[in-house]
Each structure stands twice: as structure tokens, then as C-alpha cells.
Motif scaffolding. Structure first.
Motif, mmCIF file in Angstrom:
data_model
loop_
_atom_site.group_PDB
_atom_site.id
_atom_site.type_symbol
_atom_site.label_atom_id
_atom_site.label_comp_id
_atom_site.label_asym_id
_atom_site.label_seq_id
_atom_site.Cartn_x
_atom_site.Cartn_y
_atom_site.Cartn_z
ATOM 1 N N GLN A 207 5.892 -5.127 -12.748
ATOM 2 C CA GLN A 207 6.849 -5.505 -11.699
ATOM 3 C C GLN A 207 6.807 -4.464 -10.576
ATOM 4 O O GLN A 207 7.011 -3.276 -10.807
ATOM 5 N N LEU A 208 6.531 -4.934 -9.380
ATOM 6 C CA LEU A 208 6.390 -4.064 -8.213
ATOM 7 C C LEU A 208 7.548 -4.288 -7.252
ATOM 8 O O LEU A 208 7.875 -5.431 -6.919
ATOM 9 N N LEU A 209 8.151 -3.216 -6.781
ATOM 10 C CA LEU A 209 9.244 -3.281 -5.812
ATOM 11 C C LEU A 209 8.954 -2.315 -4.673
ATOM 12 O O LEU A 209 8.419 -1.221 -4.898
ATOM 13 N N SER A 210 9.322 -2.736 -3.447
ATOM 14 C CA SER A 210 9.034 -1.882 -2.302
ATOM 15 C C SER A 210 10.130 -1.980 -1.246
ATOM 16 O O SER A 210 10.745 -3.035 -1.059
ATOM 17 N N SER A 211 10.333 -0.861 -0.567
ATOM 18 C CA SER A 211 11.240 -0.844 0.579
ATOM 19 C C SER A 211 10.484 -1.199 1.851
ATOM 20 O O SER A 211 11.058 -1.259 2.938
ATOM 21 N N ASP A 212 9.187 -1.452 1.692
ATOM 22 C CA ASP A 212 8.305 -1.822 2.807
ATOM 23 C C ASP A 212 8.022 -3.323 2.732
ATOM 24 O O ASP A 212 7.477 -3.811 1.731
ATOM 25 N N ALA A 213 8.356 -4.053 3.775
ATOM 26 C CA ALA A 213 8.145 -5.507 3.787
ATOM 27 C C ALA A 213 6.676 -5.881 3.694
ATOM 28 O O ALA A 213 6.345 -7.046 3.428
ATOM 29 N N ALA A 214 5.785 -4.926 3.890
ATOM 30 C CA ALA A 214 4.351 -5.217 3.830
ATOM 31 C C ALA A 214 3.952 -5.780 2.471
ATOM 32 O O ALA A 214 2.996 -6.562 2.375
ATOM 33 N N LEU A 215 4.670 -5.407 1.417
ATOM 34 C CA LEU A 215 4.343 -5.924 0.092
ATOM 35 C C LEU A 215 4.513 -7.433 0.027
ATOM 36 O O LEU A 215 3.734 -8.125 -0.624
ATOM 37 N N SER A 216 5.534 -7.950 0.718
ATOM 38 C CA SER A 216 5.763 -9.396 0.698
ATOM 39 C C SER A 216 4.707 -10.160 1.494
ATOM 40 O O SER A 216 4.608 -11.382 1.395
ATOM 41 N N GLU A 217 3.923 -9.434 2.284
ATOM 42 C CA GLU A 217 2.878 -10.058 3.087
ATOM 43 C C GLU A 217 1.483 -9.847 2.499
ATOM 44 O O GLU A 217 0.486 -10.333 3.050
ATOM 45 N N ALA A 218 1.419 -9.135 1.383
ATOM 46 C CA ALA A 218 0.114 -8.775 0.815
ATOM 47 C C ALA A 218 -0.640 -9.988 0.290
ATOM 48 O O ALA A 218 -1.856 -10.078 0.436
ATOM 49 N N GLY A 219 0.057 -10.940 -0.327
ATOM 50 C CA GLY A 219 -0.615 -12.098 -0.888
ATOM 51 C C GLY A 219 -1.383 -11.736 -2.147
ATOM 52 O O GLY A 219 -1.542 -10.558 -2.494
ATOM 53 N N LEU A 220 -1.894 -12.757 -2.846
ATOM 54 C CA LEU A 220 -2.607 -12.525 -4.102
ATOM 55 C C LEU A 220 -3.876 -11.717 -3.891
ATOM 56 O O LEU A 220 -4.247 -10.898 -4.728
ATOM 57 N N ALA A 221 -4.554 -11.944 -2.753
ATOM 58 C CA ALA A 221 -5.786 -11.209 -2.483
ATOM 59 C C ALA A 221 -5.520 -9.711 -2.357
ATOM 60 O O ALA A 221 -6.294 -8.888 -2.849
ATOM 61 N N GLY A 222 -4.424 -9.371 -1.716
ATOM 62 C CA GLY A 222 -4.085 -7.968 -1.551
ATOM 63 C C GLY A 222 -3.681 -7.303 -2.848
ATOM 64 O O GLY A 222 -3.801 -6.082 -3.001
ATOM 65 N N LEU A 223 -3.219 -8.105 -3.806
ATOM 66 C CA LEU A 223 -2.787 -7.568 -5.092
ATOM 67 C C LEU A 223 -3.917 -7.555 -6.124
ATOM 68 O O LEU A 223 -3.748 -6.996 -7.208
ATOM 69 N N GLN A 224 -5.046 -8.168 -5.778
ATOM 70 C CA GLN A 224 -6.129 -8.339 -6.741
ATOM 71 C C GLN A 224 -6.607 -7.039 -7.381
ATOM 72 O O GLN A 224 -6.852 -6.997 -8.590
ATOM 73 N N PRO A 225 -6.759 -5.940 -6.626
ATOM 74 C CA PRO A 225 -7.211 -4.698 -7.262
ATOM 75 C C PRO A 225 -6.272 -4.232 -8.376
ATOM 76 O O PRO A 225 -6.731 -3.788 -9.438
ATOM 77 N N VAL A 226 -4.976 -4.358 -8.144
ATOM 78 C CA VAL A 226 -4.026 -3.933 -9.168
ATOM 79 C C VAL A 226 -3.985 -4.951 -10.306
ATOM 80 O O VAL A 226 -3.803 -4.589 -11.471
ATOM 81 N N GLN A 227 -4.184 -6.235 -9.982
ATOM 82 C CA GLN A 227 -4.250 -7.248 -11.045
ATOM 83 C C GLN A 227 -5.410 -6.950 -11.993
ATOM 84 O O GLN A 227 -5.286 -7.077 -13.215
ATOM 85 N N GLU A 228 -6.518 -6.549 -11.442
ATOM 86 C CA GLU A 228 -7.670 -6.214 -12.276
ATOM 87 C C GLU A 228 -7.390 -4.990 -13.138
ATOM 88 O O GLU A 228 -7.828 -4.922 -14.300
ATOM 89 N N LEU A 229 -6.643 -4.033 -12.605
ATOM 90 C CA LEU A 229 -6.235 -2.888 -13.419
ATOM 91 C C LEU A 229 -5.295 -3.333 -14.531
ATOM 92 O O LEU A 229 -5.325 -2.800 -15.647
#
Length: 230
Positions: free
Chosen positions: A115-137
Motif C-alpha cells: 500500500q502506497l500513500l503520498s502527499s504528492d498528487a503525482a502518485l495519482s497520475e503515475a498510472g499502472l505503467a509508472g508503477l510497473q517497476p515496483v510491481q515487479e519488485l
């Protein structure tokens, strides 16, 4: 190139945990990797079977992710969504965006979620592609955790078998000593050992060990009518 290098460094660091630390260190390391690769302030590993998904209040995206096995990205906590109570709690702590990734895809389902939480709205704009590196981890984490658990169970089984073998050796040794001393059969000697263990509420292994090291002197005439086979 720099992003790929950072991911590789994180993957190697995660894999090295079992070499340098223990299974319990894996969640902390995965959270640390997520914070290095993404604009997040909090990265929490919630594992099945450790109480994270038990009891009341199971209302957040983590439970949805665990149920479906699919990642949840682009969660803007400031917008009306399906988890109002979760959003309210997160907003109160200063977070505005969230994402949840399954730990281990396929097979019997995730072993947990990240579960990832951020005070930066950029996380809500990352999309699945932006999260892929961490998903692979996260997938690597699930694989490592599975291997660690299997190794732990194997070691436990080996220890149990080793203990049982040691006990058997002691009992056989004590039987042999008593049989030779009293000139009786090993079966009769075993009956005396077992009768003493039952009478004194001791483990048979402990009685045998005491006989072998000479701290317990049994008499051939001890009542062993309880009988038994060696």
C-alpha cells in the motif's frame, strides 16, 4: 538508463536480504525500495495471515486489491471514491494520493499487498505503467518470501527428525545397557524404562539419557507390568 539502474540496485538489495538478514526484513526492504523509486511517503507491506486483513474496518483499497489480485493505481483521495472512510483517514494524515499493488500475481493469489500513500498528487497520475517497476519488485518479494517460508519449514522438519533420531539412539543405548547389566531382553529393559517414565511423569528420552549418563540407576526388579514393545 538511470531508472533501470535504480531498479536493478533495488532488486539486488531485496534479494540480498535473505543472505544478510532474515525473512522478517523483507517487508521493510521492499517498502524502502518503493520509496526510492516512486514519489511516496508511506509504503506498507500488508501480508495475509498476519492480522492486517482481519477484524472490522476492512474497507480500503488494500482489501480490494487482495480480493481481485489486480493493482489499483491513480487513487486521488481528494475525489469522491469507493473507500470514503479510508480516504478520510489518509487525508487527515496529510496524504492526497494512493496506490496498491498485489504481492505475487498468478498461482494461488497474492501473499499480501503493498500500500502506497503520498502527499504528492503525482502518485495519482503515475498510472499502472509508472508503477510497473515496483510491481515487479513486489513479484520478486513474493517469490523470495515463498522460498524463505519453504526453507524455514524444511529446517523445522529436519530439526524435528533429528531430535526424534537422537531420542531413538538414546533409548536404544539405554535399553542395551540395561539388558546387558541385568541379562534380560531389550524388550524387558524397555518396559522398565517406560514404566519409570510413566510413574515419574518424565519423557522417555530424559529417562534414557539419565540412564546413559549414569545419573539414574534403575533396578531390574522395578514393576514393569505396564508392558509394551520396544
Amino acid at each position: 538508463m538511470e531508472r533501470a539502474s535504480a531498479w536493478l540496485k533495488s532488486a539486488v538489495g531485496l534479494a540480498a536480504v535473505l543472505r544478510d538478514g532474515s525473512e522478517a526484513d523483507l517487508p521493510r526492504r521492499l517498502g524502502s525500495c518503493a520509496r526510492e523509486l516512486l514519489p511516496v511517503d508511506s509504503a506498507s507491506v500488508l501480508l495475509v495471515g498476519e492480522g492486517a486483513f482481519d477484524g472490522p474496518g476492512c474497507d480500503g483499497p488494500a482489501f480490494e486489491c487482495l480480493r481481485t489480485g489486480r493493482p489499483l493505481a491513480g487513487i486521488d483521495l481528494r475525489q469522491k471514491g469507493p473507500w470514503p472512510e479510508f480516504a478520510a483517514r489518509a487525508l487527515a494524515e496529510g496524504y492526497v494520493a494512493a496506490a496498491v499493488l498485489p504481492l505475487g500475481r498468478g498461482g494461488e493469489g497474492p501473499v499480501g499487498v503493498l500500500q502506497l500513500l503520498s502527499s504528492d498528487a503525482a502518485l495519482s497520475e503515475a498510472g499502472l505503467a509508472g508503477l510497473q517497476p515496483v510491481q515487479e519488485l513486489g513479484d520478486l518479494f513474493a517469490l523470495l518470501l515463498g522460498h524463505a517460508r519453504t526453507l524455514r519449514e524444511t529446517r523445522r522438519t529436519v530439526d524435528q527428525l533429528s531430535g526424534a533420531l537422537d531420542s531413538r539412539v538414546l533409548i536404544e543405548q539405554a535399553k542395551g545397557m540395561l539388558a546387558e547389566r541385568w541379562r534380560v531382553t531389550p524388550t524387558e529393559a524397555f518396559r522398565v524404562l517406560r514404566a519409570h517414565a510413566r510413574t515419574h511423569r518424565m519423557k522417555l528420552r530424559d529417562v534414557a539419557a539419565s540412564v546413559v549418563d549414569g545419573t539414574l540407576l534403575l533396578e531390574a526388579g522395578v514393576d514393569a507390568r505396564s508392558g509394551g514393545r520396544s
